[in-house]
Design a protein around this motif. Structure first.
Motif, short mmCIF file in Angstrom:
data_model
loop_
_atom_site.label_atom_id
_atom_site.label_comp_id
_atom_site.label_asym_id
_atom_site.label_seq_id
_atom_site.Cartn_x
_atom_site.Cartn_y
_atom_site.Cartn_z
N ASP A 111 -8.07 3.17 2.51
CA ASP A 111 -7.74 2.26 4.04
C ASP A 111 -6.35 2.44 4.44
O ASP A 111 -5.55 2.20 3.31
CB ASP A 111 -8.49 0.75 4.05
CG ASP A 111 -7.43 -0.42 4.74
OD1 ASP A 111 -7.89 0.61 5.77
OD2 ASP A 111 -7.71 -1.13 4.65
N VAL A 112 -5.98 2.78 5.32
CA VAL A 112 -4.54 3.79 5.50
C VAL A 112 -4.57 2.22 6.69
O VAL A 112 -5.13 2.22 7.61
CB VAL A 112 -4.56 5.28 6.33
CG1 VAL A 112 -2.49 4.60 7.19
CG2 VAL A 112 -4.87 5.79 5.83
N ARG A 113 -3.34 1.98 6.38
CA ARG A 113 -2.63 0.55 6.84
C ARG A 113 -1.13 1.25 8.29
O ARG A 113 -0.61 2.12 6.97
CB ARG A 113 -2.75 -0.37 6.60
CG ARG A 113 -4.03 -1.38 6.13
CD ARG A 113 -3.84 -1.81 4.64
NE ARG A 113 -4.75 -2.73 4.13
CZ ARG A 113 -4.58 -3.40 3.43
NH1 ARG A 113 -3.97 -4.22 2.62
NH2 ARG A 113 -6.74 -3.37 2.59
N CYS A 153 0.71 -1.46 0.12
CA CYS A 153 0.32 -0.09 0.59
C CYS A 153 1.42 1.26 0.12
O CYS A 153 1.04 1.58 0.66
CB CYS A 153 -0.46 -0.42 1.33
SG CYS A 153 -2.29 -1.71 1.47
N GLY A 154 1.86 2.00 -0.86
CA GLY A 154 2.94 2.31 -1.11
C GLY A 154 1.96 3.89 -1.52
O GLY A 154 0.49 3.73 -1.69
N CYS A 169 -5.63 1.45 -0.99
CA CYS A 169 -5.49 1.46 0.19
C CYS A 169 -3.80 2.42 0.36
O CYS A 169 -3.15 2.05 -0.61
CB CYS A 169 -4.86 0.47 0.51
SG CYS A 169 -3.60 -0.66 0.04
N LEU A 170 -3.75 2.27 1.54
CA LEU A 170 -2.40 3.12 1.96
C LEU A 170 -1.56 3.17 2.78
O LEU A 170 -2.23 3.04 4.03
CB LEU A 170 -3.30 5.37 1.76
CG LEU A 170 -1.52 6.58 1.52
CD1 LEU A 170 -1.20 6.00 0.04
CD2 LEU A 170 -2.06 7.35 1.62
N SER A 171 0.05 3.00 3.17
CA SER A 171 0.78 3.00 4.26
C SER A 171 0.38 4.03 5.24
O SER A 171 0.54 4.87 5.22
CB SER A 171 1.85 2.89 3.77
OG SER A 171 1.79 1.41 3.43
N VAL A 172 0.24 4.06 6.32
CA VAL A 172 1.13 5.41 7.46
C VAL A 172 2.72 5.74 6.54
O VAL A 172 3.32 5.11 6.39
CB VAL A 172 0.86 4.66 8.86
CG1 VAL A 172 1.93 6.32 9.87
CG2 VAL A 172 -0.30 4.43 9.08
#
Length: 133
Positions: free
Chosen positions: A131-133, A44-45, A60-63
């Protein structure tokens, strides 16, 4: 005669169960088992969403990763709902914390009317769930 009929019926039922069981989820597997995925979490970059051509509506997106919305002058700036993103600049967001957020906005579907001309009030909306993971 009766014993023969009972045996024939039993054999028919057993054949039916065997044939129907092979195609079902509870049937016998023939061949190698399917390989399990190596990781259940997808990458999720950084993400770029072109609102004019993209069908990405859930992502999705990473913190710490960045989400860029490609907006031209026809699009009204995005409205953010949720606390998982932080706006860095217009159309650019960073994953701030794990959770969910929604970005939405719209553009006018028709060009501006000339003075005294007929006006079109149709709009084209969009919404992206992140969705931030």
């Amino acid at each position: 005669m009766r014993a023969r009929t009972g045996a024939a019926v039993g054999a028919a039922v057993a054949s039916f169960v065997l044939v129907t069981g092979c195609g079902s989820a509870n049937g016998v597997r023939v061949g190698a088992p399917e390989a399990a995925p190596t990781s259940t979490q997808q990458d999720c970059g950084d993400v770029v969403v072109d609102l004019a051509s993209s069908n990405a509506r859930e992502l999705c997106l990473s913190v710490g990763s960045t989400l860029r919305l490609r907006l031209d002058d026809r699009w009204v700036p995005a409205v953010e709902h949720g606390t998982a993103l932080t706006q860095v600049s217009p159309g650019v967001y960073r994953g701030a914390r794990a959770g969910s957020a929604q970005l939405s906005g719209f553009r006018h579907a028709c060009p501006s009317a000339t003075p005294g001309g007929v006006s079109c009030h149709a709009i084209v909306g969009w919404k992206v769930t992140v969705d931030v993971r």
